[in-house]
Design a protein around this motif. Sequence first.
Motif: not given
Length: 323
Positions: A244-264
């Motif tokens: 859920q957090f990776s989806v929220a990051l991707a949506d709010e910061l307009q970043m690719p979801r695979n990047v936010t998943q890797a980031w977390i």
Amino acid sequence: MRLRARSLILLAAISAHAGFAAQPVTLRIGDVKGDRLVALKASGELQHLPYHLTLSSFDSGAPVQEALNAGALDVGFTGDLPFLYVFAAGAPVKAVGAWKNNPDSIALITRPDSGIHSLSDLKGKRIAVNRGGWGEYLLLGLLQKAGLTRTDVSIRYLTPTDGRAALSSGSVDAWIPWEPYLSSALLLDNAQRVPGGGGKGIMSGYSFVIAREEAIHSDKRAAIEDLLTRLAKAQRWAQQHPQQFSVALADELQMPRNVTQAWIASAQISPVVFNSSLQKALQHSADVFYQEKVLPKPVDVSHAFDFSLATGANHVATDLSKP
């Protein structure tokens, strides 16, 4: 000071709350890349606040510190070393809370064609870092690890955005980013980690909540203390709900979801008990920076902390560490 164009202004619901003034105060908050703000929002911790928040997102820790020093913010979220740099310069700020990142989420990366396959290959190379922050500190540690000194390399002081562009274009041979710049470069730019180039054993991994002294000793004090507790709860929620957090990051910061998943997965952010052990870690960093002439004089960090506002946040961190 470079403020990102998109800034959230949240007018919180006003409710009676012990310790708060009759008229709601406004806290001006600054964050790096906005992931703390996203966690607060996605976890529901921004609901029913007894004060107003004005939230702004910056590209790195240095401009957050500049805004705090200039009086444009009351509270900022940033790494330990950017805070050390501005505290050493005499800024009227103190660390009032903390969390921890995985030290290996700060790392030396390079291009496949750079000829850098180990730390010993850094000799004679051009390396981009942020001045007085995580990048420069890790580079000094890695050079020592490789038996090299700063005179063996060409250091380029660049912002995270410029560092990424410089590595991609070939104007530098290596770069030291942190998350989410690290995952972005690895997944989108075909960059690769240099073996042995992570922060483990060198970096503390701590980041701080910083507040202006005048805000700490004003009618905003109760709001700061409440925010620290909410941030710890939001970070606990993010740990427990990574998808859920990776989806929220991707949506709010307009970043690719695979990047936010890797980031977390890379950062492994966790609230920590805010006590004197963090002071010892920052003093060690201050001593290293002075020895390496990054800081012009010795710095005593014993007055850099105010531990009195973190009681609620410490309870959250303690509960999280229990089996």
